[in-house]
Design an enzyme around this catalytic site. Structure first.
Site, PDB file in Angstrom:
ATOM      1  N   ASP A  47      -5.180   0.521 -10.901  1.00  0.00           N
ATOM      2  CA  ASP A  47      -5.503   1.295  -9.761  1.00  0.00           C
ATOM      3  C   ASP A  47      -4.377   2.200  -9.210  1.00  0.00           C
ATOM      4  OD1 ASP A  47      -8.037   0.262  -9.602  1.00  0.00           O
ATOM      5  OD2 ASP A  47      -7.777  -0.997  -7.985  1.00  0.00           O
ATOM      6  N   SER A 161      -5.649  -4.130   2.441  1.00  0.00           N
ATOM      7  CA  SER A 161      -6.203  -4.662   3.414  1.00  0.00           C
ATOM      8  C   SER A 161      -6.952  -5.898   3.250  1.00  0.00           C
ATOM      9  CB  SER A 161      -7.343  -3.754   3.940  1.00  0.00           C
ATOM     10  OG  SER A 161      -8.007  -3.987   5.079  1.00  0.00           O
ATOM     11  N   GLN A 217       2.508   5.698  -2.428  1.00  0.00           N
ATOM     12  CA  GLN A 217       2.816   6.651  -3.270  1.00  0.00           C
ATOM     13  C   GLN A 217       3.684   7.500  -2.356  1.00  0.00           C
ATOM     14  OE1 GLN A 217       1.720   7.295  -6.438  1.00  0.00           O
ATOM     15  NE2 GLN A 217       0.838   5.316  -6.138  1.00  0.00           N
TER      16      GLN A 217
END
EC number: 2.7.1.23
Length: 261
Positions: A47, A161, A217
């Site tokens: 991911d 989360s 990022q």
């Protein structure tokens, strides 16, 4: 056909990767390095690799073929053994697209985009707790005293989360979830809110050591008086979905969802 390939940094050449490159050579598919020149982005990794690619599709509306060669991976639907097959289907215009929406994050005068989440958090283990007032369209949702707060898209609901106790949210929903990080109060629970609402934050910290992180990022320090707003964006990432693969199948496969403990 021109494609751009984004690979995980430590990815070693595997049998299936070599087969994929041989297929490109056979079909005379050109590999390019500029996003503006390509018709398709292919990612090899997990991911994290897709999150890096997602920032690039903001510049050009092109689909992403995400090949799973990482550790877990909820977004990389295509197995490495299927990469050539799925690309061939794409070339023959026989494929499905699943759209995943970005979170639009406005910090002062700048705008950023997150596919997974926005995290507002204290700077380190020695930093003091944050006081975060969260508003939806200027209406107070709650005041959290915690290490921070995660604002996640439905796509990001299975990422950071989820690790912090947040809910799993179907990617087709127009919503965002708010999950406090290590809240001081035991009854401070995650909540799902309408993605159309503009969320804003009033921050306070005794040492003013507050950081903003976007998808892991982009990250930088912010001041408690900075203006931070976010909402679910109309911008999307278009993921190529293999046949006979769906969101609930991925949950069962990756999370062992429903398995006996």
């Amino acid at each position: 056909m021109k494609i751009k390939i984004i690979k995980k940094d430590d990815l070693k050449d595997s049998h299936y990767l070599k087969v994929f490159y041989s297929y490109l050579e056979e079909k005379k598919i050109e590999i390019v390095y500029k996003t503006e020149e390509c018709d398709l982005i292919v990612t090899f990794g997990g991911d994290g690799t897709i999150l890096a690619a997602a920032q690039q599709v903001l510049a050009k509306d092109i689909p992403v073929l995400a090949v799973h060669m990482g550790s877990l991976g909820y977004l990389a639907y295509t197995r490495d053994s299927e990469a050539v097959y799925v690309l061939d289907k794409f070339l023959n215009n026989d494929y499905e697209i699943e759209e995943r929406r970005f979170l639009e994050v406005r910090h002062n005068e700048k705008t950023h985009y997150a596919l997974n989440e926005l995290v507002i958090a204290k700077g380190g283990i020695k930093s003091t707790l944050l006081s975060v007032n969260v508003y939806a369209n200027n209406t107070l949702i709650n005041k959290y005293r915690a290490d921070g707060i995660i604002v996640a898209t439905p796509t990001g609901s299975t990422a950071y989360s989820l690790s912090a106790g947040g809910p799993i949210v179907h990617p087709g929903l127009n919503s965002v979830s708010l999950t406090p990080l290590a809240p001081q109060s035991l009854n401070a629970r995650p909540i799902i809110v309408d993605g159309k609402e503009v969320l804003s934050f009033k921050l306070d910290s005794r040492d003013n050591d507050i950081h903003l992180n976007i998808d892991g990022q982009i990250h930088f320090k912010v001041n408690k008086d900075d203006k931070i707003e976010t909402r679910l964006s109309d911008k999307v990432v278009k993921l190529i979905k293999p046949e006979n693969r769906d969101y609930f199948m991925i949950l069962r496969e990756k999370l062992k969802w429903g398995d006996s403990i």
